[in-house]
Design a protein around this motif. Structure first.
Motif, PDB file in Angstrom:
ATOM      1  N   LEU A  82     107.612 171.711  33.121  1.00  0.00           N
ATOM      2  CA  LEU A  82     107.924 171.560  31.702  1.00  0.00           C
ATOM      3  C   LEU A  82     108.814 170.343  31.470  1.00  0.00           C
ATOM      4  N   SER A  83     109.808 170.155  32.333  1.00  0.00           N
ATOM      5  CA  SER A  83     110.695 168.996  32.200  1.00  0.00           C
ATOM      6  C   SER A  83     109.947 167.692  32.409  1.00  0.00           C
ATOM      7  N   GLU A  84     108.998 167.672  33.348  1.00  0.00           N
ATOM      8  CA  GLU A  84     108.227 166.460  33.611  1.00  0.00           C
ATOM      9  C   GLU A  84     107.341 166.094  32.433  1.00  0.00           C
ATOM     10  N   VAL A  85     106.677 167.085  31.853  1.00  0.00           N
ATOM     11  CA  VAL A  85     105.769 166.811  30.735  1.00  0.00           C
ATOM     12  C   VAL A  85     106.548 166.349  29.498  1.00  0.00           C
ATOM     13  N   MET A  86     107.733 166.900  29.299  1.00  0.00           N
ATOM     14  CA  MET A  86     108.526 166.550  28.125  1.00  0.00           C
ATOM     15  C   MET A  86     109.478 165.381  28.384  1.00  0.00           C
ATOM     16  N   MET A  90     114.710 170.722  29.367  1.00  0.00           N
ATOM     17  CA  MET A  90     114.418 171.484  28.162  1.00  0.00           C
ATOM     18  C   MET A  90     115.320 172.697  27.967  1.00  0.00           C
ATOM     19  N   ARG A  91     116.247 172.927  28.865  1.00  0.00           N
ATOM     20  CA  ARG A  91     117.140 174.079  28.692  1.00  0.00           C
ATOM     21  C   ARG A  91     117.968 173.925  27.420  1.00  0.00           C
ATOM     22  N   GLY A  92     117.985 174.996  26.636  1.00  0.00           N
ATOM     23  CA  GLY A  92     118.706 174.982  25.374  1.00  0.00           C
ATOM     24  C   GLY A  92     117.878 174.506  24.194  1.00  0.00           C
ATOM     25  N   MET A  93     116.662 174.012  24.464  1.00  0.00           N
ATOM     26  CA  MET A  93     115.784 173.523  23.398  1.00  0.00           C
ATOM     27  C   MET A  93     114.913 174.660  22.869  1.00  0.00           C
ATOM     28  N   PRO A  94     114.470 174.571  21.620  1.00  0.00           N
ATOM     29  CA  PRO A  94     113.541 175.592  21.114  1.00  0.00           C
ATOM     30  C   PRO A  94     112.171 175.412  21.753  1.00  0.00           C
ATOM     31  N   LEU A  95     111.452 176.508  21.930  1.00  0.00           N
ATOM     32  CA  LEU A  95     110.097 176.426  22.474  1.00  0.00           C
ATOM     33  C   LEU A  95     109.208 175.577  21.571  1.00  0.00           C
ATOM     34  N   SER A  96     109.481 175.558  20.293  1.00  0.00           N
ATOM     35  CA  SER A  96     108.672 174.797  19.343  1.00  0.00           C
ATOM     36  C   SER A  96     108.740 173.300  19.577  1.00  0.00           C
ATOM     37  N   ALA A  97     109.699 172.811  20.381  1.00  0.00           N
ATOM     38  CA  ALA A  97     109.785 171.379  20.678  1.00  0.00           C
ATOM     39  C   ALA A  97     108.551 170.887  21.420  1.00  0.00           C
ATOM     40  N   GLY A 167     100.384 161.313  31.640  1.00  0.00           N
ATOM     41  CA  GLY A 167     100.682 160.157  30.815  1.00  0.00           C
ATOM     42  C   GLY A 167     102.159 160.045  30.493  1.00  0.00           C
ATOM     43  N   ARG A 168     102.465 159.227  29.529  1.00  0.00           N
ATOM     44  CA  ARG A 168     103.844 158.937  29.164  1.00  0.00           C
ATOM     45  C   ARG A 168     104.464 160.115  28.420  1.00  0.00           C
ATOM     46  N   ALA A 169     105.645 160.541  28.865  1.00  0.00           N
ATOM     47  CA  ALA A 169     106.371 161.632  28.214  1.00  0.00           C
ATOM     48  C   ALA A 169     107.130 161.083  26.992  1.00  0.00           C
ATOM     49  N   PRO A 170     107.395 161.979  26.030  1.00  0.00           N
ATOM     50  CA  PRO A 170     107.070 163.406  25.992  1.00  0.00           C
ATOM     51  C   PRO A 170     105.673 163.652  25.427  1.00  0.00           C
ATOM     52  N   ARG A 171     105.083 164.778  25.831  1.00  0.00           N
ATOM     53  CA  ARG A 171     103.806 165.211  25.279  1.00  0.00           C
ATOM     54  C   ARG A 171     104.052 166.424  24.385  1.00  0.00           C
TER      55      ARG A 171
END
Length: 204
Positions: A82-86, A90-97, A167-171
């Motif tokens: 998840l961190s690589e794709v974004m 991502m800890r503390g971020m909303p899932l909607s991000a 590809g280039r993050a974030p996706r």
């Protein structure tokens, strides 16, 4: 070719990659572990009862989220994928991000149903449209309710996986389809695609 047609074509190509490489297998592994716990206990497991050894091969894809409202989840623990794709922690971020704005109301509805309903898996098919430096990327999520613990917010065990070049993050992703029904694993080499509004869903 319309943007919707391009999206459909890219999703078909990605699903072919799923069939050949089983790129979404981590979702099946984590859901299978959760189902085993549910069946053995008669209730969904709590956060404290989770044993990572039961889904060790899928740890990089899993996450733990907690409800901050009846329709929103905040990520508390996240796997490396998840961190690589974004492109960020991502800890503390909303899932909607992870989700494009036009699909966020759909995500909110799915979260509300998962939190309020009986304990059952919610599968979400997602697709990141192609842009410069970002090839089309197909993916999936599964949300698995955890049993409430006194004094703690309601939590979910989840998993996130993608098929294709990152590809280039974030996706960020558009929701193609979702369901909370029992979902058997896809038989290798035999996916069946169902066209829905805005994309595809998969059935066996």
């Amino acid at each position: 070719m319309s943007e919707n047609d391009k999206g459909l074509r890219a999703a078909v190509i990605a699903l072919a990659g799923y069939r050949g490489g089983n790129g979404l297998a981590p979702l099946d592994a984590i859901e299978a572990y959760w189902r085993e716990q549910l069946e053995s206990r008669g209730v969904a497991p709590s956060r404290a009862e989770l044993d990572p050894r039961g889904f060790s091969k899928a740890l990089t894809n899993c996450f733990i989220a907690e409800a901050i409202t009846p329709r929103h989840l905040r990520l508390r623990l996240t796997g490396q994928h998840l961190s690589e794709v974004m492109g960020m922690d991502m800890r503390g971020m909303p899932l909607s991000a992870l989700i494009l704005p036009d699909s966020r109301p759909h995500l909110e509805q799915l979260i509300a149903e998962a939190l309020a309903g009986p304990a059952r898996p919610t599968r979400i098919n997602i697709f990141a449209p192609p842009r410069f430096g970002q090839p089309a990327l197909y993916g999936g999520m599964v949300l698995l309710p955890l049993r409430n613990e006194p004094g703690a917010p309601q939590r979910m065990l989840g998993a996130f996986a993608t098929v294709g070049k990152q590809g280039r993050a974030p996706r960020r992703f558009r929701i193609l389809g979702a369901g909370a029904e029992n979902r058997p694993a896809i038989a290798p080499g035999r996916p069946v695609l169902q066209v829905i509004e805005g994309g595809l869903s998969e059935r066996v």
